[in-house]
Design an enzyme around this catalytic site. Sequence first.
Site, PDB file in Angstrom:
ATOM      1  CE1 TYR A 228      -3.740   5.719   6.196  1.00 49.97           C
ATOM      2  CE2 TYR A 228      -4.406   4.667   4.062  1.00 49.97           C
ATOM      3  CZ  TYR A 228      -4.868   5.257   5.251  1.00 49.97           C
ATOM      4  OH  TYR A 228      -6.147   5.241   5.361  1.00 49.97           O
TER       5      TYR A 228
ATOM      6  CG  HIS B  53      -5.480   5.637  -0.750  1.00 51.12           C
ATOM      7  ND1 HIS B  53      -6.135   4.642  -0.481  1.00 51.12           N
ATOM      8  CD2 HIS B  53      -5.562   6.110  -1.783  1.00 51.12           C
ATOM      9  CE1 HIS B  53      -6.843   4.026  -1.766  1.00 51.12           C
ATOM     10  NE2 HIS B  53      -6.199   5.248  -2.716  1.00 51.12           N
TER      11      HIS B  53
ATOM     12  CG  HIS C 229      -1.929   1.003   1.227  1.00 47.70           C
ATOM     13  ND1 HIS C 229      -2.211   1.881   0.082  1.00 47.70           N
ATOM     14  CD2 HIS C 229      -3.311   0.885   1.894  1.00 47.70           C
ATOM     15  CE1 HIS C 229      -3.261   2.541   0.431  1.00 47.70           C
ATOM     16  NE2 HIS C 229      -4.030   2.111   1.462  1.00 47.70           N
TER      17      HIS C 229
END
Length: 395
Positions: free
Chosen positions: A193, A191, A188
């Site tokens: 992060y 977004h 990931h």
Amino acid sequence: MAQLPDQEDSSKPNLFSPYKLGRFNLSHRIVLAPCTRCRALNGIPQPAMAEYYSQRATRGGFLITEGTMVDPTSAGFPHVPGIFTAEQVEAWKKVVDSVHAKGAVFFCQLWHVGRASHEVYQPAGCAPVSSTDKAISKRWRILMTDGSYGIYPEPRALGTDDIAKIVDFYRVAAVNAMKAGFDGVEIHGAHGYLIDQFLKDGINDRVDEYGGPLRNRCKFMTQVVRAVADAVGPDRLGVRISPAIDHLDATDSDPLGLGLAVVERLNELQSDAGAKLAYLHVTQPRYVAYGQTEAGRSGSEEEEALLMRRLRDAYRGTFICSGGYTRRLGNKAVARGEADLVSYGRLFIANPDLVLRFKLGAPLNMYDRKTFYTQDPVVGYTDYPFISNQYISRL
């Protein structure tokens, strides 16, 4: 009278065309996107999670888990799962087995939220870590353990030795995912992060080898991807990015340039490894406009389409798009060659049989945002209704 599916151009691929995802044979192109659900009590996957994921699994389908913590400092929501302890790995095995029993392919999303956390989620109540010591602005609020919303605190900027440890946490988590039986992992990097906090120049204010020009800001992501690829194999690894999304203040002065820089490094990694990654997963900017966060703004559709097209054309491999797609928009994206696969989040939350509903052109259940992040193992989680046999018989 039942609504019939749109007439598709049989000469072009659509959401129901089979697809070869590296070593995996998919029967359709509808992907379960990663969706935080907060049902892993104390970080341990629960039996309800096996039911939830198996409900959404189809033979030849592709599912990606919710964000899964790579180490104890990774959490930014209550009761999100981890994959850094033996107990977590054992619990995940039951979830993975339930999905494989349905004949689906299952990847685990590896997640570290970085500064998008709070002391209540950190070991010994320490400050969360990031590329920076700047806090997320008060425009945003963090969901606390008691269900209230708080203000994001100032993080601690990681030192270079700390960064090397975080890279290794990703590697170990990927190995643990293989032990749990997953078919692969997704990093990931989107977004707002941790990885995105290094990529975006609106956050990264470092003056060392991890800050400043694009090549430096991409370094942490590249190290993580290489470490995980070396550990589990490039063809068992996907990467998710969102260069044009400002979620959690994750802004960049040149989103297209950033996206192309990331793609260039992934292409180089594939060339060096002599094998392609499983995929690149890019979130369409309208992810914000369609209500993923109420604080977002809608952008220019033309600019968004151009950005996605440029990234798709530049990347040498499977391209997954996500963010506000409907059945019609998903079919259009695949038919036009704008994506190979399309991932769905909120629609899949509310429609465990989304694949069948799309195939039939059937009405969709509405999702209930209030139950997205509760800990109830049934309500708003495994109790969304499947399409009735009576409806199917009327077609």
